[in-house]
Design a protein around this motif. Structure first.
Motif, PDB file in Angstrom:
ATOM      1  N   ARG A 139      18.443 -12.580  -8.162  1.00 15.18           N
ATOM      2  CA  ARG A 139      18.862 -13.978  -8.043  1.00 15.18           C
ATOM      3  C   ARG A 139      19.047 -14.593  -9.418  1.00 15.18           C
ATOM      4  O   ARG A 139      18.510 -14.127 -10.408  1.00 15.18           O
ATOM      5  CB  ARG A 139      17.813 -14.769  -7.270  1.00 15.18           C
ATOM      6  N   ALA A 156      18.835 -18.517 -11.236  1.00 14.80           N
ATOM      7  CA  ALA A 156      18.465 -19.925 -11.097  1.00 14.80           C
ATOM      8  C   ALA A 156      19.445 -20.741 -11.934  1.00 14.80           C
ATOM      9  O   ALA A 156      19.559 -20.540 -13.145  1.00 14.80           O
ATOM     10  CB  ALA A 156      17.037 -20.160 -11.575  1.00 14.80           C
ATOM     11  N   SER A 180      18.232 -25.889 -10.924  1.00 17.83           N
ATOM     12  CA  SER A 180      17.371 -24.785 -10.463  1.00 17.83           C
ATOM     13  C   SER A 180      17.676 -24.278  -9.055  1.00 17.83           C
ATOM     14  O   SER A 180      16.805 -23.703  -8.415  1.00 17.83           O
ATOM     15  CB  SER A 180      15.887 -25.159 -10.572  1.00 17.83           C
ATOM     16  N   TRP A 181      18.900 -24.474  -8.571  1.00 16.02           N
ATOM     17  CA  TRP A 181      19.257 -23.845  -7.311  1.00 16.02           C
ATOM     18  C   TRP A 181      19.167 -22.346  -7.512  1.00 16.02           C
ATOM     19  O   TRP A 181      19.563 -21.821  -8.559  1.00 16.02           O
ATOM     20  CB  TRP A 181      20.681 -24.218  -6.907  1.00 16.02           C
ATOM     21  N   LYS A 182      18.640 -21.631  -6.507  1.00 12.97           N
ATOM     22  CA  LYS A 182      18.525 -20.178  -6.562  1.00 12.97           C
ATOM     23  C   LYS A 182      19.693 -19.577  -5.794  1.00 12.97           C
ATOM     24  O   LYS A 182      19.867 -19.853  -4.610  1.00 12.97           O
ATOM     25  CB  LYS A 182      17.216 -19.695  -5.954  1.00 12.97           C
ATOM     26  N   SER A 239      21.725 -16.004  -4.724  1.00 14.21           N
ATOM     27  CA  SER A 239      21.650 -14.550  -4.607  1.00 14.21           C
ATOM     28  C   SER A 239      22.846 -13.920  -5.321  1.00 14.21           C
ATOM     29  O   SER A 239      23.996 -14.300  -5.074  1.00 14.21           O
ATOM     30  CB  SER A 239      21.664 -14.123  -3.137  1.00 14.21           C
ATOM     31  N   ASP A 253      19.512 -20.042  -1.817  1.00 10.50           N
ATOM     32  CA  ASP A 253      18.259 -19.920  -1.068  1.00 10.50           C
ATOM     33  C   ASP A 253      17.972 -21.232  -0.351  1.00 10.50           C
ATOM     34  O   ASP A 253      18.251 -22.308  -0.875  1.00 10.50           O
ATOM     35  CB  ASP A 253      17.098 -19.621  -2.013  1.00 10.50           C
TER      36      ASP A 253
END
Length: 104
Positions: free
Chosen positions: A61, A63, A68-70, A72, A79
């Motif tokens: 992943r 970030a 800080s959106w995760k 994939s 996520d």
């Protein structure tokens, strides 16, 4: 039709790091994981367009550096609880060199 573009020798992409490939339509982040797997996604976060190549890679992943959106690197999906996704691109390693597939 597809077009394989040379990115860089694998050793020139740092582990847990990225390179950016600029195509006609989009910037693509090409990421090297700790175990040398290579993934490529649209370099723009689906949230606010943050440059994913400047984020922190952990596991498979990334970030986003803005909020800080995760995301994939395997399927481009955010996520939970976040919702959204970014485009993924095929990669391969041949003779120690990383290639990226661009669609024509």
């Amino acid at each position: 039709m597809s077009n394989w573009v040379r990115v860089a020798p694998l050793e020139e992409i740092p582990k847990l790091g990225a390179r950016v490939v600029r195509s006609k339509e989009v910037d693509i982040g090409v990421f090297r994981l700790e175990d040398d797997r290579i993934y490529a996604v649209n370099n723009s976060c689906p949230h606010k367009g943050g440059p994913l190549s400047e984020g922190i890679v952990y596991g498979d992943r990334i970030a986003c550096p803005l909020h800080s959106w995760k995301i994939s690197l395997v399927d481009g999906k955010a996520d939970e609880p976040d919702v959204g996704e970014t485009a993924c691109f095929n990669t391969k390693i041949e003779d120690g060199v990383v290639y990226l597939e661009l669609k024509e």
